[in-house]
Design a protein around this motif. Sequence first.
Motif, PDB file in Angstrom:
ATOM      1  N   SER A  80       0.855  -1.186   0.000  1.00  0.00           N
ATOM      2  CA  SER A  80       0.000   0.000   0.000  1.00  0.00           C
ATOM      3  C   SER A  80       0.884   1.226   0.000  1.00  0.00           C
ATOM      4  N   TYR A  81       0.327   2.312  -0.484  1.00  0.00           N
ATOM      5  CA  TYR A  81       1.134   3.525  -0.628  1.00  0.00           C
ATOM      6  C   TYR A  81       0.237   4.741  -0.489  1.00  0.00           C
ATOM      7  N   GLU A  82       0.725   5.740   0.224  1.00  0.00           N
ATOM      8  CA  GLU A  82       0.026   7.018   0.360  1.00  0.00           C
ATOM      9  C   GLU A  82       0.789   8.049  -0.457  1.00  0.00           C
ATOM     10  N   CYS A  83       0.104   8.737  -1.370  1.00  0.00           N
ATOM     11  CA  CYS A  83       0.765   9.651  -2.295  1.00  0.00           C
ATOM     12  C   CYS A  83       1.519  10.745  -1.538  1.00  0.00           C
ATOM     13  N   ALA A  84       2.799  10.874  -1.866  1.00  0.00           N
ATOM     14  CA  ALA A  84       3.613  11.886  -1.210  1.00  0.00           C
ATOM     15  C   ALA A  84       3.245  13.290  -1.640  1.00  0.00           C
ATOM     16  N   PHE A  85       2.609  13.427  -2.803  1.00  0.00           N
ATOM     17  CA  PHE A  85       2.367  14.744  -3.377  1.00  0.00           C
ATOM     18  C   PHE A  85       1.029  15.347  -2.955  1.00  0.00           C
ATOM     19  N   CYS A  86       0.030  14.503  -2.686  1.00  0.00           N
ATOM     20  CA  CYS A  86      -1.271  15.047  -2.288  1.00  0.00           C
ATOM     21  C   CYS A  86      -1.865  14.339  -1.077  1.00  0.00           C
ATOM     22  N   GLY A  87      -1.188  13.321  -0.551  1.00  0.00           N
ATOM     23  CA  GLY A  87      -1.666  12.637   0.637  1.00  0.00           C
ATOM     24  C   GLY A  87      -2.789  11.648   0.395  1.00  0.00           C
ATOM     25  N   SER A  88      -3.181  11.455  -0.854  1.00  0.00           N
ATOM     26  CA  SER A  88      -4.298  10.579  -1.166  1.00  0.00           C
ATOM     27  C   SER A  88      -3.892   9.110  -1.033  1.00  0.00           C
ATOM     28  N   THR A  89      -4.819   8.295  -0.572  1.00  0.00           N
ATOM     29  CA  THR A  89      -4.600   6.850  -0.534  1.00  0.00           C
ATOM     30  C   THR A  89      -5.262   6.165  -1.724  1.00  0.00           C
ATOM     31  N   TYR A  90      -5.849   6.959  -2.615  1.00  0.00           N
ATOM     32  CA  TYR A  90      -6.522   6.410  -3.791  1.00  0.00           C
ATOM     33  C   TYR A  90      -5.482   6.227  -4.887  1.00  0.00           C
ATOM     34  N   VAL A  91      -4.745   5.137  -4.784  1.00  0.00           N
ATOM     35  CA  VAL A  91      -3.672   4.865  -5.726  1.00  0.00           C
ATOM     36  C   VAL A  91      -3.858   3.463  -6.291  1.00  0.00           C
ATOM     37  N   VAL A  92      -3.295   3.237  -7.459  1.00  0.00           N
ATOM     38  CA  VAL A  92      -3.333   1.914  -8.066  1.00  0.00           C
ATOM     39  C   VAL A  92      -1.895   1.457  -8.292  1.00  0.00           C
ATOM     40  N   GLU A  93      -1.685   0.177  -8.132  1.00  0.00           N
ATOM     41  CA  GLU A  93      -0.342  -0.370  -8.294  1.00  0.00           C
ATOM     42  C   GLU A  93      -0.059  -0.633  -9.763  1.00  0.00           C
ATOM     43  N   LEU A  94       1.126  -0.245 -10.191  1.00  0.00           N
ATOM     44  CA  LEU A  94       1.553  -0.451 -11.568  1.00  0.00           C
ATOM     45  C   LEU A  94       2.884  -1.181 -11.560  1.00  0.00           C
ATOM     46  N   PRO A  95       3.035  -2.222 -12.313  1.00  0.00           N
ATOM     47  CA  PRO A  95       4.349  -2.869 -12.393  1.00  0.00           C
ATOM     48  C   PRO A  95       5.306  -1.989 -13.173  1.00  0.00           C
ATOM     49  N   ALA A  96       6.443  -1.664 -12.559  1.00  0.00           N
ATOM     50  CA  ALA A  96       7.416  -0.808 -13.238  1.00  0.00           C
ATOM     51  C   ALA A  96       8.141  -1.559 -14.332  1.00  0.00           C
ATOM     52  N   GLN A  97       8.221  -2.891 -14.203  1.00  0.00           N
ATOM     53  CA  GLN A  97       8.907  -3.661 -15.215  1.00  0.00           C
ATOM     54  C   GLN A  97       8.170  -3.545 -16.548  1.00  0.00           C
ATOM     55  N   GLY A  98       8.922  -3.303 -17.581  1.00  0.00           N
ATOM     56  CA  GLY A  98       8.324  -3.196 -18.898  1.00  0.00           C
ATOM     57  C   GLY A  98       7.979  -1.777 -19.288  1.00  0.00           C
ATOM     58  N   GLN A  99       7.996  -0.842 -18.334  1.00  0.00           N
ATOM     59  CA  GLN A  99       7.710   0.540 -18.679  1.00  0.00           C
ATOM     60  C   GLN A  99       8.929   1.163 -19.366  1.00  0.00           C
ATOM     61  N   VAL A 100       8.670   2.064 -20.306  1.00  0.00           N
ATOM     62  CA  VAL A 100       9.751   2.779 -20.980  1.00  0.00           C
ATOM     63  C   VAL A 100      10.102   3.995 -20.131  1.00  0.00           C
ATOM     64  N   ILE A 101      11.243   3.925 -19.464  1.00  0.00           N
ATOM     65  CA  ILE A 101      11.639   4.970 -18.525  1.00  0.00           C
ATOM     66  C   ILE A 101      12.991   5.537 -18.958  1.00  0.00           C
ATOM     67  N   LEU A 102      13.065   6.866 -19.074  1.00  0.00           N
ATOM     68  CA  LEU A 102      14.333   7.501 -19.403  1.00  0.00           C
ATOM     69  C   LEU A 102      15.297   7.342 -18.234  1.00  0.00           C
ATOM     70  N   GLU A 103      16.480   6.859 -18.528  1.00  0.00           N
ATOM     71  CA  GLU A 103      17.465   6.686 -17.465  1.00  0.00           C
ATOM     72  C   GLU A 103      18.247   7.976 -17.290  1.00  0.00           C
ATOM     73  N   PRO A 104      18.342   8.496 -16.065  1.00  0.00           N
ATOM     74  CA  PRO A 104      19.072   9.750 -15.843  1.00  0.00           C
ATOM     75  C   PRO A 104      20.571   9.557 -15.996  1.00  0.00           C
ATOM     76  N   GLU A 105      21.258  10.660 -16.199  1.00  0.00           N
ATOM     77  CA  GLU A 105      22.708  10.636 -16.316  1.00  0.00           C
ATOM     78  C   GLU A 105      23.386  10.765 -14.954  1.00  0.00           C
ATOM     79  N   TYR A 106      22.789  11.608 -14.084  1.00  0.00           N
ATOM     80  CA  TYR A 106      23.422  11.908 -12.800  1.00  0.00           C
ATOM     81  C   TYR A 106      22.385  11.929 -11.686  1.00  0.00           C
ATOM     82  N   LEU A 107      22.888  11.954 -10.469  1.00  0.00           N
ATOM     83  CA  LEU A 107      22.044  11.949  -9.278  1.00  0.00           C
ATOM     84  C   LEU A 107      22.776  12.680  -8.162  1.00  0.00           C
ATOM     85  N   ILE A 108      22.020  13.444  -7.360  1.00  0.00           N
ATOM     86  CA  ILE A 108      22.570  14.060  -6.153  1.00  0.00           C
ATOM     87  C   ILE A 108      22.059  13.274  -4.949  1.00  0.00           C
ATOM     88  N   PRO A 109      22.919  12.683  -4.144  1.00  0.00           N
ATOM     89  CA  PRO A 109      22.467  11.899  -2.987  1.00  0.00           C
ATOM     90  C   PRO A 109      21.807  12.786  -1.929  1.00  0.00           C
TER      91      PRO A 109
END
Length: 349
Positions: A80-109
């Motif tokens: 289960s997950y509560e949306c960090a952006f609006c606090g809503s619990t009305y969320v649906v689960e999506l498998p991330a595998q298979g999604q076309v996601i742009l890979e970033p070049e860099y990251l700030i820890p």
Amino acid sequence: MLPGFQPRTSTAAEAVAAPARCPSCGSPVPEGAPCCPSCGAAVGAVPPPPPAAAGSSPLTTGFQCQTCGAQVLCEPGISSYECAFCGSTYVVELPAQGQVILEPEYLIPFRLDRKQATALFDGWCHRGLFTPRDVRKAARMDRLKGVYLPFWTFSMRVDSDWEADIGEHWQQRIAKDKKITRTEWHPLAGQHHRYLFHHLVSGAQGLPQEEADEVRPFDLTALRRYRPELLAGWLAEPASVPREEALAACQEHFREREGEDIATFLPGDKHRGLEWTTRFSEISDDLVLLPFWIGAYSYRGKVFRFVVNGQSGQATGTRPLSPWKIGVTWAVILLAILALILLFSSGRG
């Protein structure tokens, strides 16, 4: 690519050790740390997880908020997950595998851990003259979530042709002891150019550009070459703003900035009718992930949000207003005005 970084070469067989994980909250734990920097739990000798193959991501599950539309990726096992952006619990689960996601070049820890972000959140909840007393109960500390958000960063050469009327003041004597200021106008044209570096454009659907600007700046010298295992223990939002859209927003910002810079550069005492055309060249860009602590909560039917720069601690957010406190303040002001009127009337009598 960002200057100062060398391209990272790797082979398909390369493996990188993933960071150790806190057995209590699951956050990454620095090597040799006696306790978790996020929740404070004693860590002890936590065996690091097995090395992750290069290119493999620990984030294999996703959630999409049906209220605000934001998406986040997370590790498997979260039911289960509560949306960090609006606090809503009305969320649906999506498998991330298979999604076309742009890979970033860099990251700030993350530089701020949960304890530090919570302290900022707690202090923020108590500030504000008209903040309700019970807002802290609604804005529970456990709502804070560490999220990596995508940003496009652009650098480019900017060339502008400009023209304007330049005004120069001079004094005209109209009487023996009186002068007036007159302005002589003449046309002027020229060119202005510069190289602008690392303008950040939000690539996240959950965080608008205006809100992101309020918690800047980020120290981009802390950027590290992206590796999927660096996201272990954190949430991450995939980029939802295309490069072309982000580039258009960046160039519009640079056009407006050029007008301000040219106006500052112009000679004379004043100017009018400034017009300029801008060209862009030598464009470079990168997709980077930046750290944020975000907490959203509902207070009397309205959603409020708190956002912290996970590197610097710069914070912004919205608070509810207490009608009772506002009413009392106005009553005190009106009574004070009435008292002054009565005092002034009795003094005259």
